[in-house]
Design an enzyme around this catalytic site. Sequence first.
Site, mmCIF file in Angstrom:
data_model
loop_
_atom_site.group_PDB
_atom_site.id
_atom_site.type_symbol
_atom_site.label_atom_id
_atom_site.label_comp_id
_atom_site.label_asym_id
_atom_site.label_seq_id
_atom_site.Cartn_x
_atom_site.Cartn_y
_atom_site.Cartn_z
ATOM 1 C CE LYS A 73 -4.026 1.869 2.555
ATOM 2 N NZ LYS A 73 -4.942 1.653 3.689
ATOM 3 C CB SER A 148 -8.359 3.580 2.841
ATOM 4 O OG SER A 148 -7.487 2.956 3.765
ATOM 5 C CB SER A 172 -8.534 0.512 5.501
ATOM 6 O OG SER A 172 -9.275 1.690 5.459
HETATM 7 N N1 GLN Z 1 -13.382 3.794 6.393
HETATM 8 C C1 GLN Z 1 -12.695 4.171 7.580
HETATM 9 C C2 GLN Z 1 -12.299 5.613 7.497
HETATM 10 O O1 GLN Z 1 -12.584 6.220 6.532
HETATM 11 C C3 GLN Z 1 -11.507 3.291 7.814
HETATM 12 C C4 GLN Z 1 -10.262 3.748 7.168
HETATM 13 C C5 GLN Z 1 -9.083 2.881 7.485
HETATM 14 O O2 GLN Z 1 -9.198 1.808 8.085
HETATM 15 N N2 GLN Z 1 -7.917 3.376 7.112
HETATM 16 O O3 GLN Z 1 -11.706 6.149 8.396
#
Ligand code: GLN
Length: 472
Positions: A73, A148, A172
Site C-alpha cells: 500500500k 481505503s 481498511s
Molecule cells: N473507512 C474508515 C475511514 O474512513 C476506515 C479507514 C481505514 O481503516 N484506514 O476512516
Amino acid sequence: MEMTDKPSLASLRRLLLEKQATPVELVEMCAARAEKENPQLNALISWDKEKALRAAQQADLSQPLGGLPIAIKDNICIDGEPTRCASRMLDSFVSPYDATAVRRLKAAGAIPFGRTNMDEFAMGSSGENSAYGPTLNPANPAHVPGGSSSGSAAVVAAGIFPAALGSDTGGSVRQPASHCGVVGLKPTYGRISRYGLVAFASSLDQIGTMTNSVEDAALLLSVLAGHDPQDSTSSLEPVPNFAAGLRDGVRGLRIGVPKEYMSGGNAPEVADALQRAIRTLEEQGAEITEISLPHAEAAVASYYIIACAEASSNLARYDGIRYGFRDTSATDPDTLFSRSRAAGFGEEVKRRIILGTYVLSGGYYDAYYARAQKARALVAQDFAHAFESGVQLILGPVSPTPAPKIGARDLTPLQIYLADIYTIPANLAGLPAVSVPCPAAAPLPVGVQLLAAHFEEPLLLRAAAALESAWS
Ligand code: GLN
C-alpha cells in the site's frame, strides 16, 4: 510456467521450489498482468519492474518467502521508492527508509513490488478519495473495491499479485477484502510494527494482509509479527508459527454472534452470507451462541472523533516546509503553510483535519474527545465481557452491503461513515479480526468477519481456515 488466475503464495512457493518457475519469471508474470489489467483497474499507482527483477535475481529460495512478489500500500515506506499516500501532498516524496514490515518481508526473501492505490492518507471506504483516481473492483468494474486499501484488495483479487500489505485503522483491510473476495487480516494492535506506516490515527492503525488464502495470511503474519524497538506500541508478545494449527478445525469452539449485528439494516446478500457461516461452523462442530455488545451503537461516533483528532495532529507535519507539496507563490510562512495545505490535501482529508481540530479545541474537548474516549472504553469492555462469558470467537458481517457502484455515492459523509459499523469496533478495542470470502455470494463478493481476543490470531486463523475449506 503456468500461473493460476489467483495464485496463492503457498502455490507459487511450491512452483519455485520444484523449479517449475524462477523468481524472475514470477516478477515478469506480475508485471505483465499489471500492464494488462492496471489501465482499467487503476489498482497500482506505480511499479518498478527493473528493481523487482534485480531483487529476483538475488532471491534466496531457502527463505520462507524467497522470490515471492508482494504489493505494498502506498502509505507503507519502501526505501528509495515513492510513498505518496495517494495524496498530492506527497506526490514527490521518496522514502529514505524501509518500514519495519517491508524490511521483514525483504529479510524473508520477498520482493516488495508495486505501490497500491488507496484513499488519500487511508481516509475513506471506497478508494474514490485518491489523488490518482478511483480503483475499480475486479469482480465488476462498475463497482468500487472498497477502501481505503482499495488497490491492495484489487491486485490480489485480479491475480496481479499473490498478496499485498494494507493498513486497517477502521476496517481498511477487511472491508475491501470483503468487497473484492479475498482474505483480509487485521492483527491485534501492536502485533506488527507501525514503524514506516504513515500515521493516520496512531492508536488505531495496524498493518494487515490481503491474500487468496488463510494459509497465506498465516505465512505472512509469521514473518511480519514481533516486537520492534522502533515502535513503542509494538508488542512483546511471543510470535508463534501461525500456520501450525490451521487444520485443527472448530469442533468444541464457542462462537458468539452479536444480536446487534443481525439487524434488518443488512443487505440480503450480507445476511445470507452470515447465515451460511453460522450453519457451516455448526456443521463443523462449533457451538454458536447469541451475545450482546450493548455499546455497539456508540462505536462509529467514537471512532470518527478519535480518528479525526489523531489525524489532525499527525497531519500537522505536512506544512509545505520540511517535505511534501509546497506552494511557492507565498512570501510569508503562514501563507506558505495554508496555501500548501489547501492545495496539497483533498476534500476528505481537509474535512477530517477540521473536525479533529474542532473536537480537540479548548471549549469542546470534554464534550467530544473525552466522551469519545469513554465510549471507546465501553466498546472494548463489551468485548472483554463477551470473551469472559466463554465465547472464544465472535462472528459478524464485514459491511452492511456489498460493494457500491463507482460514483453512485450520493451519500453524505455521515452515511458513508455509518457503513463502517462492523469493522470499527475491532480497532477501538485493538482486537484481531479477519474477513473471509463467502463464495456463494453473488453477484458481488461478500465476506464474513471473525474476531478474537487479543493475540488469539492462531485461533482466529484456525476458524477462518475451517470456513474457507468448507466453502472451497
Ligand atoms: N473507512 C474508515 C475511514 O474512513 C476506515 C479507514 C481505514 O481503516 N484506514 O476512516
